[in-house]
Design a protein around this motif. Structure first.
Motif, PDB file in Angstrom:
ATOM      1  N   LEU A 150       0.800  -1.244   0.139  1.00 48.65           N
ATOM      2  CA  LEU A 150      -0.211  -0.026   0.042  1.00 48.65           C
ATOM      3  C   LEU A 150       0.841   1.350  -0.159  1.00 48.65           C
ATOM      4  O   LEU A 150       0.628   2.311  -0.644  1.00 48.65           O
ATOM      5  N   ALA A 151       2.132   1.228   0.734  1.00 48.06           N
ATOM      6  CA  ALA A 151       2.818   2.205   0.652  1.00 48.06           C
ATOM      7  C   ALA A 151       3.377   2.517  -0.621  1.00 48.06           C
ATOM      8  O   ALA A 151       3.609   3.601  -1.255  1.00 48.06           O
ATOM      9  N   GLY A 152       3.783   1.520  -1.269  1.00 47.20           N
ATOM     10  CA  GLY A 152       4.344   1.539  -2.744  1.00 47.20           C
ATOM     11  C   GLY A 152       3.242   2.048  -3.708  1.00 47.20           C
ATOM     12  O   GLY A 152       3.484   2.744  -4.520  1.00 47.20           O
ATOM     13  N   VAL A 153       2.005   1.593  -3.839  1.00 49.57           N
ATOM     14  CA  VAL A 153       0.899   2.175  -4.507  1.00 49.57           C
ATOM     15  C   VAL A 153       0.807   3.372  -4.357  1.00 49.57           C
ATOM     16  O   VAL A 153       0.463   4.370  -5.292  1.00 49.57           O
ATOM     17  N   HIS A 154       0.831   3.992  -2.977  1.00 46.65           N
ATOM     18  CA  HIS A 154       0.615   5.444  -2.598  1.00 46.65           C
ATOM     19  C   HIS A 154       1.732   6.288  -3.511  1.00 46.65           C
ATOM     20  O   HIS A 154       1.432   7.524  -3.807  1.00 46.65           O
ATOM     21  N   LEU A 155       2.738   5.807  -3.494  1.00 44.32           N
ATOM     22  CA  LEU A 155       3.873   6.721  -3.907  1.00 44.32           C
ATOM     23  C   LEU A 155       4.218   6.577  -5.404  1.00 44.32           C
ATOM     24  O   LEU A 155       5.112   7.235  -5.989  1.00 44.32           O
ATOM     25  N   THR A 156       3.546   5.754  -6.155  1.00 40.91           N
ATOM     26  CA  THR A 156       3.533   5.523  -7.470  1.00 40.91           C
ATOM     27  C   THR A 156       2.487   5.888  -8.343  1.00 40.91           C
ATOM     28  O   THR A 156       1.507   6.316  -7.857  1.00 40.91           O
ATOM     29  N   HIS A 157       2.634   5.970  -9.730  1.00 45.09           N
ATOM     30  CA  HIS A 157       1.527   6.418 -10.621  1.00 45.09           C
ATOM     31  C   HIS A 157       1.721   5.629 -12.013  1.00 45.09           C
ATOM     32  O   HIS A 157       2.637   4.913 -12.192  1.00 45.09           O
ATOM     33  N   GLY A 158       0.494   5.624 -12.535  1.00 43.72           N
ATOM     34  CA  GLY A 158       0.360   5.092 -13.825  1.00 43.72           C
ATOM     35  C   GLY A 158       0.431   3.580 -13.806  1.00 43.72           C
ATOM     36  O   GLY A 158      -0.177   2.639 -13.051  1.00 43.72           O
ATOM     37  N   ARG A 159       1.251   2.883 -14.911  1.00 43.90           N
ATOM     38  CA  ARG A 159       1.384   1.354 -14.980  1.00 43.90           C
ATOM     39  C   ARG A 159       2.093   0.936 -13.876  1.00 43.90           C
ATOM     40  O   ARG A 159       2.190  -0.153 -13.452  1.00 43.90           O
ATOM     41  N   ALA A 160       3.210   1.685 -13.302  1.00 47.25           N
ATOM     42  CA  ALA A 160       4.029   1.320 -12.354  1.00 47.25           C
ATOM     43  C   ALA A 160       3.043   0.965 -11.018  1.00 47.25           C
ATOM     44  O   ALA A 160       3.198   0.010 -10.368  1.00 47.25           O
ATOM     45  N   ARG A 161       2.120   1.742 -10.702  1.00 51.74           N
ATOM     46  CA  ARG A 161       1.159   1.507  -9.566  1.00 51.74           C
ATOM     47  C   ARG A 161       0.568   0.411  -9.889  1.00 51.74           C
ATOM     48  O   ARG A 161       0.212  -0.543  -8.933  1.00 51.74           O
ATOM     49  N   LEU A 162      -0.168  -0.115 -11.104  1.00 53.71           N
ATOM     50  CA  LEU A 162      -0.814  -1.084 -11.372  1.00 53.71           C
ATOM     51  C   LEU A 162       0.184  -2.364 -11.267  1.00 53.71           C
ATOM     52  O   LEU A 162      -0.507  -3.458 -10.592  1.00 53.71           O
ATOM     53  N   ALA A 163       1.105  -2.380 -11.796  1.00 54.41           N
ATOM     54  CA  ALA A 163       2.046  -3.397 -11.766  1.00 54.41           C
ATOM     55  C   ALA A 163       2.393  -3.861 -10.273  1.00 54.41           C
ATOM     56  O   ALA A 163       2.330  -4.751  -9.778  1.00 54.41           O
ATOM     57  N   LEU A 164       2.812  -2.758  -9.299  1.00 47.90           N
ATOM     58  CA  LEU A 164       2.938  -2.871  -7.953  1.00 47.90           C
ATOM     59  C   LEU A 164       1.667  -3.384  -7.100  1.00 47.90           C
ATOM     60  O   LEU A 164       2.031  -4.326  -6.382  1.00 47.90           O
ATOM     61  N   VAL A 169      -0.808  -8.082  -4.267  1.00 48.61           N
ATOM     62  CA  VAL A 169      -1.765  -8.814  -3.954  1.00 48.61           C
ATOM     63  C   VAL A 169      -1.236 -10.254  -4.409  1.00 48.61           C
ATOM     64  O   VAL A 169      -1.554 -11.170  -3.209  1.00 48.61           O
ATOM     65  N   LEU A 170      -0.342 -10.443  -5.175  1.00 49.20           N
ATOM     66  CA  LEU A 170       0.085 -11.830  -5.097  1.00 49.20           C
ATOM     67  C   LEU A 170       1.222 -12.068  -3.772  1.00 49.20           C
ATOM     68  O   LEU A 170       0.896 -13.473  -3.188  1.00 49.20           O
ATOM     69  N   ALA A 171       2.026 -11.218  -3.467  1.00 51.41           N
ATOM     70  CA  ALA A 171       2.664 -11.284  -2.307  1.00 51.41           C
ATOM     71  C   ALA A 171       1.994 -11.772  -0.885  1.00 51.41           C
ATOM     72  O   ALA A 171       2.231 -12.416  -0.096  1.00 51.41           O
ATOM     73  N   VAL A 172       1.023 -10.708  -1.090  1.00 48.24           N
ATOM     74  CA  VAL A 172       0.103 -11.157   0.459  1.00 48.24           C
ATOM     75  C   VAL A 172      -0.792 -12.523   0.199  1.00 48.24           C
ATOM     76  O   VAL A 172      -0.729 -13.127   1.240  1.00 48.24           O
ATOM     77  N   ALA A 173      -1.091 -12.889  -0.938  1.00 47.33           N
ATOM     78  CA  ALA A 173      -1.834 -14.238  -0.979  1.00 47.33           C
ATOM     79  C   ALA A 173      -0.805 -15.346  -0.598  1.00 47.33           C
ATOM     80  O   ALA A 173      -1.309 -16.139   0.176  1.00 47.33           O
ATOM     81  N   LEU A 174       0.164 -15.349  -1.109  1.00 47.88           N
ATOM     82  CA  LEU A 174       1.280 -16.394  -0.710  1.00 47.88           C
ATOM     83  C   LEU A 174       1.502 -16.191   0.692  1.00 47.88           C
ATOM     84  O   LEU A 174       1.540 -17.332   1.563  1.00 47.88           O
ATOM     85  N   ALA A 175       1.802 -15.118   1.301  1.00 49.36           N
ATOM     86  CA  ALA A 175       2.047 -14.754   2.631  1.00 49.36           C
ATOM     87  C   ALA A 175       0.925 -15.586   3.577  1.00 49.36           C
ATOM     88  O   ALA A 175       1.369 -16.153   4.492  1.00 49.36           O
ATOM     89  N   GLN A 176      -0.183 -15.071   2.957  1.00 47.66           N
ATOM     90  CA  GLN A 176      -1.445 -15.727   3.773  1.00 47.66           C
ATOM     91  C   GLN A 176      -1.552 -17.140   3.714  1.00 47.66           C
ATOM     92  O   GLN A 176      -1.928 -17.848   4.701  1.00 47.66           O
ATOM     93  N   ARG A 177      -1.328 -17.770   2.626  1.00 47.36           N
ATOM     94  CA  ARG A 177      -1.211 -19.332   2.604  1.00 47.36           C
ATOM     95  C   ARG A 177      -0.294 -19.743   3.433  1.00 47.36           C
ATOM     96  O   ARG A 177      -0.502 -20.963   3.959  1.00 47.36           O
TER      97      ARG A 177
END
Length: 417
Positions: A150-164, A169-177
């Protein structure tokens, strides 16, 4: 004469004729068989049926034979007591075996089964689960990664924000698993009960996604939109909030600690209890206290997340969803997988149905379908839908947990990891 004496000593009829001797011997044998059959039928065995001649004076022997596998692999009498209760043996049933309760019956069964040195060493192991550094780190990972994303999304814009955002989401899902695979929130496959139903994870993902996007989408549909995809801001055409997601991922740690506390204290009470009813009465307040402790921790995390992100906290729907997730996981960990799967599916279906009926209200002659949802929106706002759906689901799971998790069989030790 010597041969006659030997025959007489051997029991062969002599001097009375072959016919008379055989008749007398037959009558004596029949009388003996009848007497033994009457004595055997007058004593019930462990199952209530007539008992065989051997072991008639030992009512525990038949029960021990029936549950021999359980007794041989048990590491202490408590596991045998939990297994007997799972098979329907109660304190009243134990009285038929000349014992005051299931625990004393299990102690006798445990003492009468021989064990090797390995089993003796296992029996001396600690009674309760211990906190380990690996699962503590696992439970802290989802919240940490979510905050970083969320901190990275807040600091980026455009396609970088979407990719981050996608990577987060993928990293959090794996960590939750990883957090749910082992430790207090991990289900032991050696426990009795069916495995979790397939598709439950999809409904969990739906409930999480709805907590972020659902209220904004419902409000946009009710006003004739949405006019475009979400932009990541609260004032966009499709507003959403990430406060519930951050709070729920951070709550993975207190959920694990609460589950560990409940398991350890329940095991301790199982050791101290001398009856099934006594154990249930002592565990029920512990269950409610653990549940309240988790809700208090989730409330504090919601307040911190709201202050950090400068966004509304959405207390009712997030607390209801967190309570639903915690109770569902607690039941799954202890071997009760059917009820959580059904309740999670029902809660997600209610939310999806509310959105579908609101969209169906746009069809010709379909205005009546959207009346209930529109009434809720106008009366209590969009947060009322997930609050009612998840709150009712959590309440039903709490009632189910009050019956299931207060049984000794829910806390029996297993041979799993």
């Amino acid at each position: 004469m010597a041969e006659v004496g030997a025959l007489a000593d051997a029991g062969v009829p002599v001097g009375g004729g072959e016919k008379g001797g055989r008749s007398a011997g037959t009558r004596a044998g029949r009388d003996g068989d009848s007497t033994r059959a009457t004595a055997a039928s007058s004593r019930p065995d462990a199952l209530g049926a007539p008992m065989a001649r051997h072991g008639a004076a030992d009512p525990v022997k038949a029960l021990l034979h029936r549950h021999r596998e359980l007794c041989e692999r048990a590491v202490d009498p408590l596991e045998i007591a939990a297994g007997l209760e799972a098979h329907g043996v109660t304190d009243r049933t134990a009285a038929r075996f000349r014992h005051r309760d299931v625990f004393s019956l299990a102690e006798e069964m445990y003492a009468r089964v021989p064990r090797d040195a390995d089993a003796s060493r296992r029996a001396a192991a600690p009674a309760g689960p211990r906190m380990r550094a690996d699962w503590i780190v696992r439970t802290l990972l989802p919240g940490t990664l979510c905050a970083a994303a969320l901190a990275g999304v807040h600091l980026t814009h455009g396609r970088a924000r979407l990719a981050l955002a996608a990577a987060g989401v993928l990293a959090v899902a794996l960590a939750q698993r990883a957090a749910l695979s082992r430790g207090p929130l991990g289900r032991d496959d050696a426990r009795p009960g069916p495995p979790p139903a397939r598709g439950t994870g999809a409904w969990v993902c739906w409930l999480l996604a709805y907590s972020v996007l659902g209220d904004g989408l419902l409000q946009a549909v009710a006003s004739g939109g949405p006019d475009g995809p979400p932009t990541g801001t609260a004032d966009g055409p499709w507003p959403f909030t990430v406060v519930p997601l951050l709070a729920l991922t951070l709550a993975c740690a207190p959920a694990a600690w609460s589950a560990h506390l409940f398991a350890a204290r329940s095991r301790r009470k199982l050791t101290a209890s001398r009856g099934l009813e006594e154990f249930a009465a002592s565990v029920r307040p512990l269950l409610l206290g653990t549940f309240t402790l988790f809700l208090a921790a989730l409330t504090a995390l919601l307040a911190l997340s709201s202050a950090a992100l400068d966004a509304p906290a959405a207390y009712p729907q997030t607390l209801a969803l967190g309570a639903l997730f915690f109770l569902a996981r607690l039941l799954t960990v202890h071997g009760f997988t059917h009820a959580p799967a059904v309740i999670l599916t029902a809660a997600a279906t209610v939310e999806a149905t509310a959105l579908a009926t609101l969209l169906a209200g746009r069809l010709p002659h379909g205005e009546a379908l959207a009346v209930p949802v529109r009434t809720l929106l106008e009366t209590w706002g969009p947060g009322s839908i997930p609050t009612l759906a998840c709150g009712a689901a959590a309440l039903s799971l709490l009632l189910h947990a009050g019956r299931s998790l207060t049984r000794a069989s829910a806390h029996g030790r297993t041979d799993g990891p």
